[in-house]
Design a protein around this motif. Structure first.
Motif, PDB file in Angstrom:
ATOM      1  N   ARG A 198       0.835  -1.395  -0.539  1.00  0.00           N
ATOM      2  CA  ARG A 198       0.058   0.038  -0.653  1.00  0.00           C
ATOM      3  C   ARG A 198       1.006   1.066  -0.503  1.00  0.00           C
ATOM      4  O   ARG A 198       2.263   0.992   0.468  1.00  0.00           O
ATOM      5  CB  ARG A 198      -0.710  -0.112   1.038  1.00  0.00           C
ATOM      6  CG  ARG A 198      -2.101  -0.979   1.418  1.00  0.00           C
ATOM      7  CD  ARG A 198      -2.852  -1.074   2.629  1.00  0.00           C
ATOM      8  NE  ARG A 198      -3.654  -0.271   2.609  1.00  0.00           N
ATOM      9  CZ  ARG A 198      -4.346   0.725   3.564  1.00  0.00           C
ATOM     10  NH1 ARG A 198      -4.546  -0.089   4.619  1.00  0.00           N
ATOM     11  NH2 ARG A 198      -5.332   1.259   2.657  1.00  0.00           N
TER      12      ARG A 198
ATOM     13  N   GLY B 248      -9.989  -7.533   7.363  1.00  0.00           N
ATOM     14  CA  GLY B 248      -9.715  -7.047   4.966  1.00  0.00           C
ATOM     15  C   GLY B 248     -10.896  -5.929   5.121  1.00  0.00           C
ATOM     16  O   GLY B 248     -11.134  -5.396   4.420  1.00  0.00           O
ATOM     17  N   LYS B 249     -12.320  -6.842   6.088  1.00  0.00           N
ATOM     18  CA  LYS B 249     -13.098  -6.166   5.000  1.00  0.00           C
ATOM     19  C   LYS B 249     -13.113  -4.480   6.272  1.00  0.00           C
ATOM     20  O   LYS B 249     -13.551  -3.631   5.892  1.00  0.00           O
ATOM     21  CB  LYS B 249     -14.662  -6.123   5.440  1.00  0.00           C
ATOM     22  CG  LYS B 249     -15.455  -5.952   5.290  1.00  0.00           C
ATOM     23  CD  LYS B 249     -17.085  -6.578   5.222  1.00  0.00           C
ATOM     24  CE  LYS B 249     -18.136  -5.447   4.779  1.00  0.00           C
ATOM     25  NZ  LYS B 249     -19.442  -6.607   4.887  1.00  0.00           N
TER      26      LYS B 249
ATOM     27  N   LYS C  66     -10.959  -2.131   4.648  1.00  0.00           N
ATOM     28  CA  LYS C  66     -11.404  -1.971   2.565  1.00  0.00           C
ATOM     29  C   LYS C  66     -12.342  -1.132   2.917  1.00  0.00           C
ATOM     30  O   LYS C  66     -12.601  -0.189   2.568  1.00  0.00           O
ATOM     31  CB  LYS C  66     -12.771  -3.409   2.204  1.00  0.00           C
ATOM     32  CG  LYS C  66     -13.589  -3.279   0.765  1.00  0.00           C
ATOM     33  CD  LYS C  66     -13.973  -4.065   0.862  1.00  0.00           C
ATOM     34  CE  LYS C  66     -14.650  -4.106  -1.081  1.00  0.00           C
ATOM     35  NZ  LYS C  66     -15.135  -4.986  -1.312  1.00  0.00           N
TER      36      LYS C  66
ATOM     37  N   THR D 228     -10.569   2.020   3.154  1.00  0.00           N
ATOM     38  CA  THR D 228     -10.091   2.814   2.155  1.00  0.00           C
ATOM     39  C   THR D 228     -11.027   3.441   1.332  1.00  0.00           C
ATOM     40  O   THR D 228     -11.305   4.137   0.496  1.00  0.00           O
ATOM     41  CB  THR D 228      -9.550   0.926   1.549  1.00  0.00           C
ATOM     42  OG1 THR D 228      -8.273   0.847   2.347  1.00  0.00           O
ATOM     43  CG2 THR D 228      -9.251   1.730   0.196  1.00  0.00           C
ATOM     44  N   GLU D 229     -13.111   2.993   1.033  1.00  0.00           N
ATOM     45  CA  GLU D 229     -13.951   3.703   0.946  1.00  0.00           C
ATOM     46  C   GLU D 229     -13.833   4.795   0.919  1.00  0.00           C
ATOM     47  O   GLU D 229     -13.743   5.511  -0.044  1.00  0.00           O
ATOM     48  CB  GLU D 229     -14.905   2.574   0.996  1.00  0.00           C
ATOM     49  CG  GLU D 229     -15.258   1.061   0.452  1.00  0.00           C
ATOM     50  CD  GLU D 229     -16.950   0.606   0.312  1.00  0.00           C
ATOM     51  OE1 GLU D 229     -17.612   1.294  -0.084  1.00  0.00           O
ATOM     52  OE2 GLU D 229     -16.794  -0.217   1.565  1.00  0.00           O
TER      53      GLU D 229
ATOM     54  N   GLN E 288     -21.293  -3.814  -3.049  1.00  0.00           N
ATOM     55  CA  GLN E 288     -20.192  -3.991  -2.008  1.00  0.00           C
ATOM     56  C   GLN E 288     -20.850  -3.540  -0.942  1.00  0.00           C
ATOM     57  O   GLN E 288     -21.472  -2.685  -0.796  1.00  0.00           O
ATOM     58  CB  GLN E 288     -18.891  -2.288  -2.465  1.00  0.00           C
ATOM     59  CG  GLN E 288     -17.831  -2.820  -3.684  1.00  0.00           C
ATOM     60  CD  GLN E 288     -17.331  -1.215  -3.759  1.00  0.00           C
ATOM     61  OE1 GLN E 288     -17.458  -0.198  -2.916  1.00  0.00           O
ATOM     62  NE2 GLN E 288     -16.335  -1.408  -4.623  1.00  0.00           N
TER      63      GLN E 288
ATOM     64  N   GLU F  16     -17.386 -12.970  -3.504  1.00  0.00           N
ATOM     65  CA  GLU F  16     -16.893 -11.617  -3.229  1.00  0.00           C
ATOM     66  C   GLU F  16     -16.164 -10.984  -4.821  1.00  0.00           C
ATOM     67  O   GLU F  16     -16.455 -11.563  -6.011  1.00  0.00           O
ATOM     68  CB  GLU F  16     -15.412 -11.761  -2.574  1.00  0.00           C
ATOM     69  CG  GLU F  16     -14.267 -12.835  -3.290  1.00  0.00           C
ATOM     70  CD  GLU F  16     -13.054 -12.943  -2.807  1.00  0.00           C
ATOM     71  OE1 GLU F  16     -13.154 -12.333  -1.241  1.00  0.00           O
ATOM     72  OE2 GLU F  16     -11.977 -13.381  -3.002  1.00  0.00           O
TER      73      GLU F  16
ATOM     74  N   ASP G  68     -13.380  -9.929  -6.234  1.00  0.00           N
ATOM     75  CA  ASP G  68     -12.608 -10.095  -6.630  1.00  0.00           C
ATOM     76  C   ASP G  68     -12.552 -11.487  -6.984  1.00  0.00           C
ATOM     77  O   ASP G  68     -12.263 -11.654  -8.308  1.00  0.00           O
ATOM     78  CB  ASP G  68     -10.721 -10.348  -4.856  1.00  0.00           C
ATOM     79  CG  ASP G  68     -10.698  -9.163  -4.533  1.00  0.00           C
ATOM     80  OD1 ASP G  68     -10.762  -8.096  -5.339  1.00  0.00           O
ATOM     81  OD2 ASP G  68      -9.850  -9.311  -3.914  1.00  0.00           O
TER      82      ASP G  68
END
Length: 302
Positions: A2, A90-91, A94, A97-98, A208, A217, A219
């Protein structure tokens, strides 16, 4: 890897300061988060997280968490977010990050504190919502009710023009029924349509956050989009995944004598495993084809 966090946000970042927090504290859901064009693609979890983080501002003031420039900050670790929403790390990352991607959250990395002998947790800053006069609400079928502006200021003339344009939707008459069959489009158009559908499949097939149309997911869909050429192939490969899920349930039932249902929405680790299995399968298939080895059925192989 990152990218490192920026030391300072951009010049348009609207900090909450100590003088304007109390007048803005609320736990009602701001309508602009739901209707505003800028925030439409935020997941439901990210929108709710914004509200939870905003509620932390009051706690910040009680603890005098105000920096040297008068900006209110707070501390909200990934672990707290994981516990609040009962989600994976991870969520949680995320979600943050959103919010960062739309300029709603700024994380400032802190240095080692010799007094405590520890690295201080990140300071989080929340931005005020960007409310524009163009953020209008269309309620009821075709927006028949009056369009209401979120902004407290702006041109009334612009509002009237906008309302007039919206009202014209009621008088629109469809003179020709659309036909979306492939035969009505040129090969070039169909190719562009296919490319668009495949490219954006992770967005419209897997919403999402909550309320996913397909319980996989993003991905997984993103991976498939790299290996298919048409939306039909995408649909067929997704069907293979769910056929495999069905067979797995049947195998477990035969072994245990008890009916079982695998709920993919609740199995994040299983969804990651599906993505990894697909990636290994595609890699193996490519090797076989490069060596001109025979593959009787790609569907069965997958």
């Amino acid at each position: 890897m990152r990218n490192p966090k920026k030391e300072t946000p951009n010049e348009y970042f609207a900090f909450y300061d100590k003088d304007n927090v109390y007048g803005a504290l609320f736990f009602q859901f701001p309508k602009v988060l739901l209707y505003g064009e800028k925030y439409r693609k935020l997941s439901a979890t990210a929108k709710l997280s914004y509200m939870v983080l905003k509620d932390r501002l009051e706690y910040s003031l009680r603890n005098n968490w105000v920096d040297s420039e008068g900006h209110v900050y707070f501390i909200f670790t990934n672990e707290e977010l994981m516990d609040l929403f009962n989600c994976s790390k991870g969520k949680a990352i995320k979600v943050k990050t959103e919010l960062e991607s739309l300029g709603l959250l700024f994380q400032k990395q802190m240095v080692f504190n010799p007094d405590t002998g520890k690295n201080e947790p990140n300071r989080l800053y929340l931005s005020q919502l960007d409310v524009k006069a163009t953020d209008v609400y269309l309620r009821g079928q075709y927006g028949k009710e009056t369009a209401q502006s979120l902004a407290t200021s702006g041109s009334s003339k612009s509002g009237l023009n906008l309302e007039k344009e919206l009202s014209s939707l009621d008088t629109f008459k469809d003179t020709e029924k659309p036909d979306f069959s492939s035969s009505n489009y040129s090969p070039a158009q169909r190719q562009k349509q296919n490319e668009d559908l495949i490219k954006n499949a992770p967005e419209y097939l897997v919403e999402q956050g909550q309320g996913a149309e397909i319980p996989l997911e993003a991905d997984t869909i993103r991976l498939l989009s790299l290996w298919v050429n048409t939306p039909k192939q995408m649909h067929d490969y997704i069907g293979i995944i769910f056929n495999a899920k069905k067979r797995a349930q049947e195998n477990i039932q035969r072994q245990t004598g008890k009916p079982v249902t695998i709920i993919l929405d609740d199995e994040e680790e299983l969804q990651h495993a599906i993505t990894d299995a697909l990636r290994r399968a595609f890699n193996s298939l490519r090797k076989k084809y490069n060596k001109h080895e025979k593959v009787d059925s790609i569907d069965n192989y997958l």
